[in-house]
Write a protein that holds these residues in place. Structure first.
Motif, short mmCIF file in Angstrom:
data_model
loop_
_atom_site.label_atom_id
_atom_site.label_comp_id
_atom_site.label_asym_id
_atom_site.label_seq_id
_atom_site.Cartn_x
_atom_site.Cartn_y
_atom_site.Cartn_z
N PRO A 103 0.82 -1.21 0.00
CA PRO A 103 0.00 0.00 0.00
C PRO A 103 0.85 1.26 0.00
O PRO A 103 1.60 1.52 0.93
CB PRO A 103 -0.83 -0.11 1.28
N VAL A 104 0.75 2.01 -1.07
CA VAL A 104 1.45 3.29 -1.19
C VAL A 104 0.41 4.31 -1.60
O VAL A 104 -0.29 4.11 -2.57
CB VAL A 104 2.58 3.22 -2.24
N VAL A 105 0.28 5.38 -0.82
CA VAL A 105 -0.78 6.33 -1.10
C VAL A 105 -0.49 7.08 -2.40
O VAL A 105 0.61 7.56 -2.62
CB VAL A 105 -0.99 7.31 0.06
N MET A 106 -1.46 7.12 -3.29
CA MET A 106 -1.31 7.84 -4.55
C MET A 106 -2.29 9.00 -4.65
O MET A 106 -2.06 9.95 -5.37
CB MET A 106 -1.53 6.90 -5.73
N GLY A 107 -3.41 8.90 -3.93
CA GLY A 107 -4.39 9.97 -3.99
C GLY A 107 -3.82 11.31 -3.56
O GLY A 107 -4.19 12.37 -4.07
N LEU A 108 -2.89 11.30 -2.59
CA LEU A 108 -2.28 12.55 -2.14
C LEU A 108 -1.38 13.14 -3.22
O LEU A 108 -1.08 14.33 -3.21
CB LEU A 108 -1.46 12.32 -0.87
N TYR A 109 -0.91 12.30 -4.15
CA TYR A 109 -0.05 12.79 -5.22
C TYR A 109 -0.85 13.34 -6.39
O TYR A 109 -0.33 14.05 -7.22
CB TYR A 109 0.80 11.65 -5.78
N LEU A 110 -2.08 12.93 -6.50
CA LEU A 110 -2.77 13.12 -7.76
C LEU A 110 -3.86 14.19 -7.72
O LEU A 110 -3.63 15.32 -8.11
CB LEU A 110 -3.34 11.78 -8.23
N ASP A 117 -4.33 3.80 -5.96
CA ASP A 117 -4.41 3.54 -4.53
C ASP A 117 -4.60 2.05 -4.28
O ASP A 117 -5.29 1.36 -5.03
CB ASP A 117 -5.57 4.30 -3.89
N GLN A 118 -4.00 1.55 -3.21
CA GLN A 118 -4.16 0.16 -2.81
C GLN A 118 -4.62 0.09 -1.37
O GLN A 118 -4.33 0.99 -0.57
CB GLN A 118 -2.83 -0.59 -2.92
N SER A 119 -5.34 -0.97 -1.03
CA SER A 119 -5.75 -1.23 0.34
C SER A 119 -6.38 0.02 0.95
O SER A 119 -7.24 0.65 0.34
CB SER A 119 -4.53 -1.71 1.14
N TYR A 120 -5.93 0.41 2.16
CA TYR A 120 -6.53 1.55 2.85
C TYR A 120 -6.10 2.89 2.26
O TYR A 120 -6.49 3.94 2.76
CB TYR A 120 -6.21 1.50 4.34
N GLY A 121 -5.31 2.87 1.18
CA GLY A 121 -4.98 4.12 0.49
C GLY A 121 -6.24 4.82 0.00
O GLY A 121 -6.31 6.05 -0.01
N HIS A 122 -7.24 4.04 -0.41
CA HIS A 122 -8.50 4.64 -0.86
C HIS A 122 -9.15 5.43 0.27
O HIS A 122 -9.62 6.55 0.07
CB HIS A 122 -9.46 3.54 -1.34
N SER A 124 9.16 -1.96 2.97
CA SER A 124 10.26 -1.16 2.41
C SER A 124 9.83 0.24 1.98
O SER A 124 10.67 1.15 1.90
CB SER A 124 10.89 -1.89 1.22
N MET A 125 8.55 0.45 1.71
CA MET A 125 8.07 1.76 1.29
C MET A 125 7.17 2.38 2.36
O MET A 125 6.20 3.07 2.06
CB MET A 125 7.33 1.65 -0.05
N ARG A 126 7.53 2.15 3.61
CA ARG A 126 6.67 2.60 4.70
C ARG A 126 6.52 4.12 4.76
O ARG A 126 5.50 4.63 5.23
CB ARG A 126 7.19 2.09 6.05
N TYR A 127 7.52 4.87 4.29
CA TYR A 127 7.40 6.32 4.34
C TYR A 127 6.31 6.83 3.39
O TYR A 127 5.76 7.90 3.58
CB TYR A 127 8.72 7.00 3.99
N GLN A 128 6.02 6.06 2.34
CA GLN A 128 4.96 6.42 1.40
C GLN A 128 3.66 5.69 1.71
O GLN A 128 2.68 5.82 0.98
CB GLN A 128 5.38 6.10 -0.03
N ASP A 129 3.63 4.93 2.79
CA ASP A 129 2.42 4.20 3.16
C ASP A 129 1.32 5.18 3.57
O ASP A 129 1.60 6.17 4.26
CB ASP A 129 2.74 3.25 4.32
#
Length: 345
Positions: free
Chosen positions: A141-148, A175-180, A275-280
């Motif tokens: 899970p890496v948040v993408m909504g905050l980027y877009l 977005d994946q998982s709780y990223g939504h 490994s990508m926890r900072y972008q989680d």
């Protein structure tokens, strides 16, 4: 994003040194995104655009300006990114001509978004000669909504909470998982900031109240699915931890607050540890919550913490910028002062 400032930003005794050290390290040549302009072009500039979130915002604004008469569609945006990046790749670059690095940065960013959208299954599938899946990791899970698309939430200021949440929780195919749910919740809070009547409530208190009220309302809404509620419960539990930790060091020396947050985000019993926890999504929501609770009314202290913390600093600072702009308005935002000397960070 604030991470583009090359020289320290000094205001009312505050110093925000953002990304300055990066320009003098070997990392510059290893930057995957390719969004760092030549150092000699920006060495004397303050607030130069250099980070991926800033370029994403500017790309999206170009798209909105060209398509403002039509409803937003992620598929249409994907097509636009491909056409734009291909056009930019066809233009020979001449760095000696001045700011020629900008087309290069735009084309890399646009091509990479198309590649990631393809990997995530965002329709339609498009063939591209450029771009790489540099940030989308299947199952992580890496948040993408905050980027877009989050700045669009400002136009939803007077819409019902459930509508804002459902719209933005669904709009981002990356977005994946709780990223939504993170995207939907933060969009709802941003919309509330834009609709908020003037009040003397300190910003940190207002944010904590609105965030928790939003989570609580969605958890009890008939419009929220059971799967969404399970993710919202996770968000609510994590926010309670980060908010309490930030409040515990409110008014404390900055380094103490930074140390506490660093310990929290690196504790696998509390925070994501992949490994990508900072972008989680959970990590980023937690940092914003922690910073607002720590800073209370001191807006610049919140930025200082966010940009110094082990985190996706430019994206979190970008969201704070949207949030503060909506909350204070341009006139009041320009008159804010730092309430405590923070020194050089």
């Amino acid at each position: 994003g604030l991470a583009g400032a090359v020289s320290p930003l000094r205001s009312q005794g505050c110093t925000l040194s953002l990304a300055g050290a990066f320009y003098h390290s070997a990392e510059q040549e290893q930057n995957t995104w390719g969004v760092w302009p030549p150092v000699e072009r920006v060495a004397q500039l303050r607030g130069a655009v250099t980070d991926d979130t800033s370029y994403r915002i500017r790309l999206f604004e170009r798209f909105l300006n060209e398509t403002s008469s039509r409803p937003f569609s992620e598929s249409e945006y994907k097509k636009w990114l491909l056409l734009s990046s291909n056009a930019w790749y066809r233009v020979p670059l001449d760095y000696s001509a001045g700011s020629q690095w900008e087309p290069a940065m735009f084309r890399e960013m646009a091509a990479d978004w198309v590649a990631m959208m393809n990997a995530a299954g965002v329709e339609p599938p498009l063939n591209t000669s450029y771009g790489a899946n540099v940030f989308y990791v299947e199952g992580s899970p890496v948040v993408m909504g905050l980027y877009l698309y989050l700045e669009l939430a400002l136009s939803y200021a007077h819409r019902p909470l459930a509508e804002v949440f459902s719209t933005f929780a669904a709009v981002t195919g990356l977005d994946q998982s709780y990223g939504h749910e993170v995207t939907g919740v933060l969009a709802a809070v941003l919309a509330r900031a834009a609709a908020r009547p003037q009040s003397p409530t300190p910003f940190g208190q207002w944010f904590a109240r609105e965030l928790n009220a939003t989570l609580e309302a969605l958890l009890h809404s008939n419009a929220t699915s059971e799967a969404q509620k399970n993710n919202l419960k996770l968000l609510s539990s994590y926010v309670q931890v980060t908010e309490a930790a930030g409040s515990a060091v409110s008014g404390a020396p900055f380094q103490r607050a930074l140390s506490l947050y660093s310990a929290l985000v690196h504790d696998p019993a509390v925070s994501p540890s992949h490994s990508m926890r900072y972008q989680d999504p959970l990590t980023m929501l937690g940092l914003i919550s922690f910073a607002c609770a720590y800073a209370e009314s001191d807006v610049l202290a919140a930025y200082t913490l966010v940009t110094a913390a082990p985190a996706d600093t430019d994206t979190c600072a970008s969201y704070l910028g949207m949030l503060h702009g909506a909350y204070f308005g341009r006139r009041r935002l320009g008159g804010l002062q730092c309430l405590q000397p923070l020194g050089s960070v």
